[in-house]
Design a protein around this motif. Structure first.
Motif, PDB file in Angstrom:
ATOM      1  N   ALA A 145       0.843  -1.201   0.000  1.00  0.00           N
ATOM      2  CA  ALA A 145       0.000   0.000   0.000  1.00  0.00           C
ATOM      3  C   ALA A 145       0.873   1.245   0.000  1.00  0.00           C
ATOM      4  N   CYS A 146       0.215   2.397  -0.017  1.00  0.00           N
ATOM      5  CA  CYS A 146       0.917   3.691   0.062  1.00  0.00           C
ATOM      6  C   CYS A 146       0.171   4.581   1.065  1.00  0.00           C
ATOM      7  N   GLY A 147       0.873   5.538   1.597  1.00  0.00           N
ATOM      8  CA  GLY A 147       0.256   6.595   2.411  1.00  0.00           C
ATOM      9  C   GLY A 147      -0.509   6.058   3.601  1.00  0.00           C
ATOM     10  N   THR A 148      -1.686   6.607   3.794  1.00  0.00           N
ATOM     11  CA  THR A 148      -2.524   6.207   4.926  1.00  0.00           C
ATOM     12  C   THR A 148      -2.899   4.726   4.834  1.00  0.00           C
ATOM     13  N   SER A 149      -3.104   4.244   3.632  1.00  0.00           N
ATOM     14  CA  SER A 149      -3.452   2.824   3.472  1.00  0.00           C
ATOM     15  C   SER A 149      -2.314   1.937   3.975  1.00  0.00           C
ATOM     16  N   TRP A 150      -1.092   2.419   3.830  1.00  0.00           N
ATOM     17  CA  TRP A 150       0.074   1.673   4.336  1.00  0.00           C
ATOM     18  C   TRP A 150      -0.002   1.597   5.866  1.00  0.00           C
TER      19      TRP A 150
ATOM     20  N   VAL B   1      -3.931  -2.745  -0.290  1.00  0.00           N
ATOM     21  CA  VAL B   1      -4.883  -1.862   0.385  1.00  0.00           C
ATOM     22  C   VAL B   1      -4.843  -0.504  -0.314  1.00  0.00           C
ATOM     23  N   SER B   2      -5.996  -0.049  -0.759  1.00  0.00           N
ATOM     24  CA  SER B   2      -6.031   1.240  -1.457  1.00  0.00           C
ATOM     25  C   SER B   2      -7.444   1.811  -1.412  1.00  0.00           C
ATOM     26  N   GLN B   3      -7.542   3.050  -1.028  1.00  0.00           N
ATOM     27  CA  GLN B   3      -8.837   3.722  -1.050  1.00  0.00           C
ATOM     28  C   GLN B   3      -9.312   3.857  -2.487  1.00  0.00           C
ATOM     29  N   SER B   4      -8.486   4.494  -3.299  1.00  0.00           N
ATOM     30  CA  SER B   4      -8.907   4.825  -4.667  1.00  0.00           C
ATOM     31  C   SER B   4      -8.918   3.610  -5.587  1.00  0.00           C
ATOM     32  N   GLY B   5      -8.031   2.666  -5.289  1.00  0.00           N
ATOM     33  CA  GLY B   5      -7.876   1.534  -6.207  1.00  0.00           C
ATOM     34  C   GLY B   5      -7.159   1.936  -7.484  1.00  0.00           C
ATOM     35  N   GLU B   6      -6.581   3.141  -7.492  1.00  0.00           N
ATOM     36  CA  GLU B   6      -5.921   3.631  -8.712  1.00  0.00           C
ATOM     37  C   GLU B   6      -4.462   3.997  -8.468  1.00  0.00           C
ATOM     38  N   THR B   7      -3.970   3.899  -7.255  1.00  0.00           N
ATOM     39  CA  THR B   7      -2.602   4.338  -6.974  1.00  0.00           C
ATOM     40  C   THR B   7      -1.628   3.559  -7.862  1.00  0.00           C
ATOM     41  N   ALA B   8      -0.884   4.310  -8.688  1.00  0.00           N
ATOM     42  CA  ALA B   8      -0.080   3.674  -9.736  1.00  0.00           C
ATOM     43  C   ALA B   8       0.927   2.682  -9.151  1.00  0.00           C
TER      44      ALA B   8
ATOM     45  N   GLY C 107     -12.125  14.524   0.635  1.00  0.00           N
ATOM     46  CA  GLY C 107     -11.020  15.213   1.308  1.00  0.00           C
ATOM     47  C   GLY C 107      -9.724  14.503   0.929  1.00  0.00           C
ATOM     48  N   VAL C 108      -8.712  15.279   0.585  1.00  0.00           N
ATOM     49  CA  VAL C 108      -7.478  14.653   0.089  1.00  0.00           C
ATOM     50  C   VAL C 108      -6.834  13.775   1.167  1.00  0.00           C
ATOM     51  N   ALA C 109      -6.873  14.227   2.408  1.00  0.00           N
ATOM     52  CA  ALA C 109      -6.301  13.409   3.488  1.00  0.00           C
ATOM     53  C   ALA C 109      -7.321  12.338   3.879  1.00  0.00           C
ATOM     54  N   SER C 110      -6.896  11.112   3.869  1.00  0.00           N
ATOM     55  CA  SER C 110      -7.828  10.009   4.111  1.00  0.00           C
ATOM     56  C   SER C 110      -8.222   9.906   5.587  1.00  0.00           C
ATOM     57  N   THR C 111      -9.505   9.756   5.839  1.00  0.00           N
ATOM     58  CA  THR C 111      -9.986   9.596   7.230  1.00  0.00           C
ATOM     59  C   THR C 111     -10.915   8.380   7.313  1.00  0.00           C
TER      60      THR C 111
ATOM     61  N   LYS D 269       0.933  16.785   9.159  1.00  0.00           N
ATOM     62  CA  LYS D 269       1.774  17.323   8.088  1.00  0.00           C
ATOM     63  C   LYS D 269       0.917  17.731   6.890  1.00  0.00           C
ATOM     64  N   GLU D 270       0.034  16.800   6.492  1.00  0.00           N
ATOM     65  CA  GLU D 270      -0.764  17.024   5.289  1.00  0.00           C
ATOM     66  C   GLU D 270      -1.645  18.261   5.417  1.00  0.00           C
ATOM     67  N   ILE D 271      -2.282  18.390   6.579  1.00  0.00           N
ATOM     68  CA  ILE D 271      -3.356  19.372   6.710  1.00  0.00           C
ATOM     69  C   ILE D 271      -2.866  20.726   7.222  1.00  0.00           C
TER      70      ILE D 271
ATOM     71  N   LEU E 241      -0.546  18.199  -2.733  1.00  0.00           N
ATOM     72  CA  LEU E 241      -1.028  16.807  -2.633  1.00  0.00           C
ATOM     73  C   LEU E 241      -2.123  16.530  -3.661  1.00  0.00           C
ATOM     74  N   ALA E 242      -2.408  15.272  -3.842  1.00  0.00           N
ATOM     75  CA  ALA E 242      -3.560  14.868  -4.649  1.00  0.00           C
ATOM     76  C   ALA E 242      -4.083  13.587  -4.044  1.00  0.00           C
ATOM     77  N   LYS E 243      -5.351  13.367  -4.215  1.00  0.00           N
ATOM     78  CA  LYS E 243      -5.944  12.200  -3.560  1.00  0.00           C
ATOM     79  C   LYS E 243      -5.564  10.904  -4.252  1.00  0.00           C
ATOM     80  N   SER E 244      -5.575  10.978  -5.560  1.00  0.00           N
ATOM     81  CA  SER E 244      -5.379   9.740  -6.291  1.00  0.00           C
ATOM     82  C   SER E 244      -4.059   9.863  -7.040  1.00  0.00           C
ATOM     83  N   VAL E 245      -3.069   9.128  -6.592  1.00  0.00           N
ATOM     84  CA  VAL E 245      -1.722   9.327  -7.133  1.00  0.00           C
ATOM     85  C   VAL E 245      -1.500   8.330  -8.268  1.00  0.00           C
ATOM     86  N   THR E 246      -1.870   8.765  -9.465  1.00  0.00           N
ATOM     87  CA  THR E 246      -1.809   7.839 -10.598  1.00  0.00           C
ATOM     88  C   THR E 246      -0.514   7.975 -11.377  1.00  0.00           C
TER      89      THR E 246
HETATM   90  C1  G6P Z   1      -2.452   9.894  -1.543  1.00  0.00           C
HETATM   91  C2  G6P Z   1      -3.570  10.377  -0.659  1.00  0.00           C
HETATM   92  C3  G6P Z   1      -3.566   9.619   0.658  1.00  0.00           C
HETATM   93  C4  G6P Z   1      -3.639   8.120   0.397  1.00  0.00           C
HETATM   94  C5  G6P Z   1      -2.538   7.665  -0.549  1.00  0.00           C
HETATM   95  C6  G6P Z   1      -2.755   6.235  -1.004  1.00  0.00           C
HETATM   96  O1  G6P Z   1      -1.233  10.250  -1.002  1.00  0.00           O
HETATM   97  O2  G6P Z   1      -3.444  11.776  -0.415  1.00  0.00           O
HETATM   98  O3  G6P Z   1      -4.675  10.025   1.434  1.00  0.00           O
HETATM   99  O4  G6P Z   1      -3.528   7.440   1.605  1.00  0.00           O
HETATM  100  O5  G6P Z   1      -2.527   8.465  -1.726  1.00  0.00           O
HETATM  101  O6  G6P Z   1      -3.923   6.193  -1.770  1.00  0.00           O
HETATM  102  P1  G6P Z   1      -4.852   4.940  -1.954  1.00  0.00           P
HETATM  103  O7  G6P Z   1      -5.982   5.443  -2.808  1.00  0.00           O
HETATM  104  O8  G6P Z   1      -4.032   3.905  -2.656  1.00  0.00           O
HETATM  105  O9  G6P Z   1      -5.298   4.502  -0.617  1.00  0.00           O
END
Ligand code: G6P
Length: 611
Positions: A302-307, A349-356, A400-404, A490-492, A604-609
């Motif tokens: 995973a990445c970010g908060t999902s990690w 684990v990914s919120q967006s399901g699109e994180t490259a 919201g860009v920061a995942s909650t 940090k993010e907010i 920042l961006a929510k979906s890091v493709t």
């Molecule tokens: C970006 C978002 C974070 C998120 C991360 C992983 O950095 O700003 O909020 O946790 O991507 O994204 P994902 O969609 O894979 O959970």
């Protein structure tokens, strides 16, 4: 990253595109632009958020029935009017928007420059567009074919949409690696990075796959592969309501999403967990139970908060299931030469399901024979489709860009997976299993109790908002929550914050401690309680300011800390679901107190493709 919207049909294109871009702004907000086709192509673009574009267009000619729009997260070229999309080709006849990165753009650019092409921007997008135009000019004017030829030569990821002045009734789009949804209306078509700009007009959508090309006219949708074979579009019905993507009376999506958590957690448990019957029903888990039961190792990617959710799960799965777990940053994993053995299970684990990075990492693991289990929020997303099995988090759209709320839903799913698996493997005794089911079921109400402390947390934010740095400390299940709290801040709020294991701080971060440093302890009552009490003493002895998240009735820490935030008592396995909530609220309130845009933090961006 980057959001794209396009329209072709009978309505005015501009208001649809503008509204859509506002909904997609979470994907990037360095600049925004539109190209509108009404006889000739008009391109308007502006550095900054979509509102700046809108303002600059007041009184301008925006009448058109076909158009494309873009909100940018800069990769090639600084955020500026010049680098904003859409870009125009050298002839001025083609306009294009792009989400992704063209990796071999430098070579293509120099080839085109040798042919006399000049570039107005620093973007890879303008290079690709002129590359298409160059082929187009030389192939007798078949744009569709030119796009196909160009894309076969391109290395990288893209979604592109091209508007051609000479063919005002056609939009051509293509995808590889970045998301693209088509909305199918009556005599009209929509294109967007996700369904949010579309749902207001139609619920019929087609998710475009990699290496596919869509040729859209108001009344016709043709889908092809890059080999020019026609494909049958699979039209799906969207299960999404407009209210879910609006603020509903809150001042920000972030606050709305924090406050939605009692519901989202409940929705995540609903129909799955039955504490009375002692069952967890998850068809995705059941479908690969044999693999899971016999797994030698679980890798969470995973990445970010999902990690961070993955890190909590590492503690839980190892404790309950007695299977070794490793948690990997997708971006590191994909470029290593990872060792994958038979019997390894990958949980993505990914919120967006699109994180490259996550997507490529699992594809790489798949090639080596791993079973991929996806824990995802966005239904039908690329990672969902690339997984063998999985479970959705059902948190609803997170804007919201920061995942909650997506984070807590991920934790709930991961905990249920661990409980179900431990029960099947016989590594948990029945009493503890039933107890934990009960504990999980009570979480939505307990989260609602934590949220009642919003005012108190807002006052703490006011007190600490001017600190230059923060330290977040936790042990065991709460260590990843300390990381998550620091990340949120940090993010907010743009305040430097570090998360650390509470004991490990003696090996470095303790040197930062003085009377100006707030140290947030995530210290709910658990098996490490006495140890963390000692760590608090160590900070107090060095005059640090201690803010502690504690369990109700914990007089010991309350007596030592400068400030406390109390959460209801809960088993240590589910406690992270409670202890993270005050940290989300703290960062929200500090961001607001500093007058920042909490929904769209800078850079920042929510979906890091892009990788
Ligand atoms: C970006 C978002 C974070 C998120 C991360 C992983 O950095 O700003 O909020 O946790 O991507 O994204 P994902 O969609 O894979 O959970």
């Amino acid at each position: 990253m980057c959001g794209i919207v396009a329209y072709i049909g009978q309505r005015e294109a501009y208001p649809i595109i503008l509204k859509g871009l506002k909904r997609l702004e979470y994907r990037g907000y360095d600049s925004a632009g539109v190209a509108l086709l009404n006889g000739s192509l008009r391109v308007y673009k502006k550095k900054g958020k979509v509102a700046a574009l809108e303002e600059s267009l007041v009184g301008k000619a925006v009448h058109a029935h076909a158009g494309i729009g873009h909100t940018r997260w800069a990769t090639h070229g600084e955020p500026s009017d010049r680098n904003a999309h859409p870009h125009l080709s050298a002839s001025g006849k083609l306009a294009m928007i792009h989400n992704g990165i063209i990796e071999n753009y430098a070579q293509l650019k120099s080839d085109l420059q040798k042919k006399g092409y000049e570039f107005k921007s620093d973007t890879d997008t303008e290079v690709l567009l002129n590359f298409i135009e160059d082929i187009h000019i030389n192939n007798g004017g078949n744009l569709e074919e030119a796009i196909r030829i160009a894309l076969r030569r391109v290395v990288g990821a893209y979604v592109i949409v091209v508007l051609d002045q000479d063919h005002p009734d056609t939009l051509i789009a293509a995808r590889k690696g970045s998301p693209l949804v088509i909305g199918v209306g009556k005599d009209e078509h929509f294109l967007a990075s996700d369904a949010s700009p579309i749902i207001e007009y139609t619920k019929e959508v087609v998710y475009v796959n990699d290496y596919e090309l869509a040729i859209l006219k108001p009344d016709e949708l043709v889908l092809k592969n890059l080999g020019n074979d026609k494909l049958t579009p699979f039209i799906q019905k969207l299960d999404l309501e407009l209210a879910a993507i609006e603020k509903g009376g809150y001042d920000s999506f972030m606050l709305k999403e924090i406050f939605e958590q009692p519901h989202t957690i409940y929705d995540c448990l609903r129909g799955r967990l039955d504490a009375t019957a002692g069952t967890i029903t998850m068809s995705g888990v059941q479908s690969c139970m044999q693999y899971l039961k016999e797994a030698n190792r679980i890798l969470i990617i995973a990445c970010g908060t999902s990690w961070h959710a993955g890190l909590v799960a590492e503690y839980i799965i190892e404790e309950l299931c007695r299977i070794p777990v490793e948690v990997e940053y997708a971006s590191e994993f994909r470029y290593r030469n990872p060792i994958i053995n038979k019997g390894d299970i990958i949980i993505a684990v990914s919120q967006s399901g699109e994180t490259a990075d996550t997507l490529v990492a699992i594809e790489k693991a798949k090639e080596q024979g791993a079973i991929i289990f996806g824990i995802l929020n966005v239904v039908g997303s690329s990672i969902a489709r690339a997984s063998h099995a999985g479970a959705y988090t059902h948190a609803g759209p997170e804007i919201g860009v920061a995942s909650t709320k997506a984070f807590t839903a991920q934790l709930v799913v991961l905990t249920m997976v661990a409980l179900k698996l431990s029960n099947e493997r016989g590594t948990i005794d029945q009493k503890r299993y039933l107890h934990l089911l009960n504990e999980l079921q009570q979480i939505p109400d307990k989260v609602a109790t934590v949220l009642q402390q919003n005012e108190h947390i807002s006052a703490l934010a006011e007190k600490y908002k001017d600190a230059r740095d923060f330290l977040y400390l936790g042990r065991g299940y709460n260590f990843p929550i300390a990381l998550e709290g620091a990340l949120k801040l940090k993010e907010i709020s743009y305040i430097h914050a570090e998360g650390y294991p509470a004991a490990e701080m003696k090996h470095g971060p303790i040197a930062l401690v003085d009377e100006k440093l707030p140290v947030v302890f995530v210290a709910t009552r658990d098996s490490y309680h006495e140890k963390i009490v000692s760590n608090i003493q160590e900070i107090k002895a060095r005059k640090g300011k201690v803010v502690a998240v504690i369990s109700e009735g914990d007089d010991v820490i309350e007596g030592m800390a400068d400030d406390v935030i109390k959460v209801p008592e809960a088993d240590e396995i589910v406690a992270p679901l409670l202890s993270v909530i005050p940290l989300q609220l703290l960062s929200y309130h500090i961001g607001m107190a500093k007058d920042l845009d909490v929904d769209k933090p800078r850079n920042l961006a929510k979906s890091v493709t892009v990788e």
